[in-house]
Design a protein around this motif. Sequence first.
Motif, PDB file in Angstrom:
ATOM      1  N   ARG A 135      47.687  19.683  24.706  1.00 45.77           N
ATOM      2  CA  ARG A 135      48.399  19.269  23.500  1.00 45.77           C
ATOM      3  C   ARG A 135      47.937  20.047  22.261  1.00 45.77           C
ATOM      4  O   ARG A 135      48.734  20.348  21.376  1.00 45.77           O
ATOM      5  CB  ARG A 135      48.199  17.764  23.289  1.00 45.77           C
ATOM      6  N   GLU A 136      46.667  20.394  22.181  1.00 49.91           N
ATOM      7  CA  GLU A 136      46.119  21.019  20.965  1.00 49.91           C
ATOM      8  C   GLU A 136      46.150  22.547  20.967  1.00 49.91           C
ATOM      9  O   GLU A 136      46.020  23.162  19.911  1.00 49.91           O
ATOM     10  CB  GLU A 136      44.684  20.532  20.744  1.00 49.91           C
ATOM     11  N   ARG A 137      46.313  23.167  22.118  1.00 48.96           N
ATOM     12  CA  ARG A 137      46.318  24.630  22.176  1.00 48.96           C
ATOM     13  C   ARG A 137      47.488  25.192  21.373  1.00 48.96           C
ATOM     14  O   ARG A 137      48.595  24.707  21.445  1.00 48.96           O
ATOM     15  CB  ARG A 137      46.419  25.105  23.632  1.00 48.96           C
ATOM     16  N   ALA A 160      41.660  27.957  28.612  1.00 50.53           N
ATOM     17  CA  ALA A 160      40.232  28.277  28.576  1.00 50.53           C
ATOM     18  C   ALA A 160      39.852  28.889  27.230  1.00 50.53           C
ATOM     19  O   ALA A 160      38.830  28.521  26.634  1.00 50.53           O
ATOM     20  CB  ALA A 160      39.867  29.222  29.724  1.00 50.53           C
ATOM     21  N   ILE A 161      40.668  29.811  26.745  1.00 53.20           N
ATOM     22  CA  ILE A 161      40.422  30.444  25.439  1.00 53.20           C
ATOM     23  C   ILE A 161      40.304  29.360  24.368  1.00 53.20           C
ATOM     24  O   ILE A 161      39.363  29.350  23.567  1.00 53.20           O
ATOM     25  CB  ILE A 161      41.541  31.453  25.114  1.00 53.20           C
ATOM     26  N   HIS A 162      41.243  28.437  24.366  1.00 50.62           N
ATOM     27  CA  HIS A 162      41.243  27.357  23.374  1.00 50.62           C
ATOM     28  C   HIS A 162      39.992  26.492  23.494  1.00 50.62           C
ATOM     29  O   HIS A 162      39.329  26.206  22.492  1.00 50.62           O
ATOM     30  CB  HIS A 162      42.506  26.499  23.532  1.00 50.62           C
ATOM     31  N   THR A 163      39.667  26.049  24.712  1.00 48.92           N
ATOM     32  CA  THR A 163      38.538  25.139  24.864  1.00 48.92           C
ATOM     33  C   THR A 163      37.192  25.822  24.606  1.00 48.92           C
ATOM     34  O   THR A 163      36.202  25.141  24.343  1.00 48.92           O
ATOM     35  CB  THR A 163      38.524  24.468  26.260  1.00 48.92           C
ATOM     36  N   ILE A 214      36.952  33.112  31.072  1.00 50.09           N
ATOM     37  CA  ILE A 214      38.403  33.059  30.867  1.00 50.09           C
ATOM     38  C   ILE A 214      39.127  33.597  32.102  1.00 50.09           C
ATOM     39  O   ILE A 214      40.104  33.004  32.579  1.00 50.09           O
ATOM     40  CB  ILE A 214      38.788  33.833  29.592  1.00 50.09           C
ATOM     41  N   LEU A 215      38.648  34.706  32.636  1.00 48.60           N
ATOM     42  CA  LEU A 215      39.256  35.296  33.835  1.00 48.60           C
ATOM     43  C   LEU A 215      39.137  34.347  35.030  1.00 48.60           C
ATOM     44  O   LEU A 215      40.071  34.225  35.833  1.00 48.60           O
ATOM     45  CB  LEU A 215      38.614  36.634  34.155  1.00 48.60           C
TER      46      LEU A 215
END
Length: 173
Positions: free
Chosen positions: A13-15, A111-114, A34-35
Amino acid sequence: MDSHDNPVLRAIRERRSIRKFTTDPVDKQTLKTILEAGQWAPSGMNNQPWRFLVITRGDPRVEKLAQCTKYSPLVSSSAACICVFLDKETIYSEIKDHQGAGACIQNMLLAIHTLGLGGVWLGQIINDQSAALSSLGLSEDKLELQAVVVLGHPDQKGGSKRKPLSELMLEDF
């Protein structure tokens, strides 16, 4: 369960797509994390047809790749570009494998977002496969570019609105 309490649902929801980055680099271990998130995406028959190429700021291929898209400032200003390909020899179902690549890209964006970073999915760059692959020194015979995920430390807040779910439903359930 309240979706606000679930970290996965909250991340979904937040990304947001981030298109402005600081000049800070992203370390190699973070890029590997990330990969790995992309690596764990579902794929038909578990064929995992995606292949990755990471290029970081300072690599001469970044500017060559930037020339292949109308979003060149995003490519040039990012800390890293993750180029996501399908291995043509591994593809068994174009539709399923393209869907799997999308899931792979979404996993990486989450993953980038978190991880506290920002990123955006560049799809327009695939309109000229020849130029994009050539800029990276790769062959069209073996790979099909799916997208480039540009990422870095965010220098903006993202924003987005969604249509009400009722507008997306074909019928009530």
